[in-house]
Design an enzyme around this catalytic site. Sequence first.
Site, PDB file in Angstrom:
ATOM      1  N   LYS A 240      80.787  20.321  -3.222  1.00  0.00           N
ATOM      2  CA  LYS A 240      82.038  21.099  -3.089  1.00  0.00           C
ATOM      3  C   LYS A 240      81.739  22.601  -3.059  1.00  0.00           C
ATOM      4  O   LYS A 240      82.389  23.357  -2.347  1.00  0.00           O
ATOM      5  CB  LYS A 240      82.984  20.806  -4.260  1.00  0.00           C
ATOM      6  CG  LYS A 240      83.606  19.425  -4.192  1.00  0.00           C
ATOM      7  CD  LYS A 240      84.929  19.460  -3.440  1.00  0.00           C
ATOM      8  CE  LYS A 240      85.663  18.155  -3.515  1.00  0.00           C
ATOM      9  NZ  LYS A 240      85.674  17.349  -2.337  1.00  0.00           N
TER      10      LYS A 240
ATOM     11  N   LYS B 254      81.863  12.407   9.563  1.00  0.00           N
ATOM     12  CA  LYS B 254      82.811  11.472   8.976  1.00  0.00           C
ATOM     13  C   LYS B 254      84.228  11.868   9.424  1.00  0.00           C
ATOM     14  O   LYS B 254      84.531  13.068   9.510  1.00  0.00           O
ATOM     15  CB  LYS B 254      82.680  11.606   7.455  1.00  0.00           C
ATOM     16  CG  LYS B 254      83.189  10.450   6.680  1.00  0.00           C
ATOM     17  CD  LYS B 254      82.813  10.626   5.229  1.00  0.00           C
ATOM     18  CE  LYS B 254      83.822   9.910   4.378  1.00  0.00           C
ATOM     19  NZ  LYS B 254      83.640  10.068   2.962  1.00  0.00           N
TER      20      LYS B 254
ATOM     21  N   LYS C 139      90.508  15.032   8.547  1.00  0.00           N
ATOM     22  CA  LYS C 139      91.563  15.861   9.122  1.00  0.00           C
ATOM     23  C   LYS C 139      91.078  17.302   9.279  1.00  0.00           C
ATOM     24  O   LYS C 139      91.378  17.974  10.268  1.00  0.00           O
ATOM     25  CB  LYS C 139      92.773  15.812   8.185  1.00  0.00           C
ATOM     26  CG  LYS C 139      94.052  16.211   8.845  1.00  0.00           C
ATOM     27  CD  LYS C 139      95.216  15.951   7.920  1.00  0.00           C
ATOM     28  CE  LYS C 139      96.507  16.392   8.551  1.00  0.00           C
ATOM     29  NZ  LYS C 139      97.652  16.148   7.697  1.00  0.00           N
TER      30      LYS C 139
END
Length: 328
Positions: free
Chosen positions: A114, A195, A198
């Site tokens: 992250k 992958k 959105k």
Amino acid sequence: MAKKGRVFSGIRPTGRAHLGNYLGAIKNYVALQDDYDCVYCIVDLHALTTVEDTVNLKQNSYDMALDLLAAGIRPEETILFIQSHVPQVTELHTILSMVMPLGKLTDLPTFKEKVRENPNNVNYGLVGYPVLMAADIALYKSDAVPVGIDQAPHIEFTREIVRSFNYRYGTNVLIEPQMKTTEIPKVLGIDGKEKMSKSLNNQIEIAAAPEETRKRVMEMVTDPARIKRTDPGNPDVCNVFSLHKIFTPKADVEVINVECRRAGIGCVDCKKQFAENLNKALEPFRARRAELAAQPERVTAILDDGASRARAIAERTMTEVRAAVQLP
Ligand code: SF4
């Protein structure tokens, strides 16, 4: 029939679900209902760790609920709710955050990932993300959590935090969840590389209109070595073929497998065939979704009912937790 226990899972409110969400999580959520008491949560609080502009958060949460219900979540048995509607989770999160050394959190591979993805927004909540996840799982006394293998460290972490809590306060109030390892297919986006996501705009939404789906499918990258129609292709490296294996009858998949390798079928026709099969497979889902979307008050009532049932479990757990911690 007696169920095997309680399963908990959280899904991020990313808006209308795409094929990756469907094949990677939602399909499994639906199947688990046959064997488990299921608690499914749309994790809007978790979303705040990376979403700064919350203008669509409400609509995205609602859209995710619509997709889950249309896909086959049965709200009369399964508890479906929005995370922030059960405030007890934030209380447990605070308490659990005191029993876990900071270094363990910053060492988690998912945290490091992250940080790489959002170097300019490494907030306190991001570090505590797995603690909030542990709070969710522990709050509902979940016996098992369905996860893909890449999520295994998070569940191991939850088990550890539950053990630490129980040890520190000399209690067995919280339950160590089992990992229900599920084979989660990695669904690539239409770019055939990353992958499906959105944020990368490489998704195929399951609720899209058939024409839109067809358009997205026709944009899909196939075997990159197949430049001309007369070049033989390799289905083993083609994302369209991977998805054909899920949505196309086996006999037709076999034909494509053979014909592609000898340039007997072109990618345009192959994609048209896939789009048709995909649209056909999604037809019942889309019909149910449209029916539900026409009754927004029904969806809101389902979420309210889910939150009320979730809060009842959560409050029971928190009463025990507060007593164990000896909060005055
Ligand atoms: S014919 Fe089909 S399987 Fe072969 S490369 Fe093209 S899209 Fe992929």
